[in-house]
Motif scaffolding. Structure first.
Motif: not given
Length: 252
Positions: A30-34, A96-102, A227-233
């Motif tokens: 995903k990182e490569i794709s973006v 507090a949580f900050f979550i980055e997703c692709t 982290e187990e969620d596929d969209d979460v980076q």
């Protein structure tokens, strides 16, 4: 900062190795794709974001042909249309949580993140509500064996490249830069012929909260669920990783 590098070492502490590896590969692809889509095309020489993504993919031992296929797919007409989205919220005990997703489906990702929060005693907040609790930093993980010069001389080179903090551990050197110096440090490491095991922009908590061990374990279990969620980076939080907690985790 040292506490953060400990966190980096243990955040994937559970789960079967093959599952962990598959997740790492998914994130790298995903990182490569973006990077290909938003960073300037499929040529790593002309695309710093892609060079960085390739380096990170190598860092999780992704085979060369898999990397090349990911680049080819990302630059083709049938490329996945990923976008970067972020979420902020609170877990139990006010952590507090900050979550980055692709993601290629924002509605799906929002629903999934909200569900994980609500099922585990947390709540999803509004964007921007917690960003002030984290400082965005460049974080580089460098294998000590790749450093051929004297360590003192190497540290001076890193400072010239924008390093604000350097943490030396047994096998790895962690280098931190300000957000604005991320590209400068990448260029400095290229000049020194050093390929980092990992290089990314991370959100470092400005202040951490210490909890009793059992409560802290619940927070780390929540981290793992995200982290187990596929969209979460990436998942960031402000739980303090005390020595007592680290010891308890090693016993589990």
């Amino acid at each position: 900062m040292a506490g953060h590098s400990k966190w980096a070492n243990i955040k994937h502490r559970k789960g079967a190795q093959d599952k962990k590896r598959a997740k790492q590969f998914t994130r790298a692809i995903k990182e490569i794709s973006v990077a290909v889509k938003d960073g300037g095309g499929p040529d790593p020489e002309a695309n710093p974001a892609l060079r960085n993504a390739i380096s990170n993919a190598k860092g999780v031992n992704m085979p060369k042909d898999t990397i090349e296929r990911a680049i080819k797919k990302a630059s083709g007409a049938e490329a996945d249309n990923y976008e970067l989205v972020t979420f902020e919220g609170y877990g139990p005990n006010g952590i507090a949580f900050f979550i980055e997703c692709t993601t290629d489906n924002t509605n799906r990702t929002v629903a999934s993140v909200r569900s994980i929060f609500s099922k585990n005693g947390g709540s999803l907040g509004t964007n921007g509500s917690l960003e002030f609790l984290f400082d965005r930093k460049g974080v580089f993980s460098i294998d000590r064996d790749s450093i051929t010069s004297n360590m003192e001389e190497f540290e001076l080179e890193l400072i010239e490249g924008g390093a604000t903090t350097i943490d030396k551990e047994e096998n790895t050197v962690y280098v931190y830069t300000d957000f604005t110096d991320f590209g400068t440090m990448n260029a400095k490491l290229e000049e020194l012929n050093i390929e980092p095991k990992n290089a990314e922009l991370q959100r470092i908590p400005l202040n951490t909260v210490e909890l009793p061990v059992e409560d802290a374990k619940k927070i780390l279990d929540l981290v793992e669920k995200f982290e187990e969620d596929d969209d979460v980076q990436n998942v960031y939080h402000n739980l303090q990783l005390s020595d007592e907690l680290l010891e308890a985790m090693q016993e589990d």
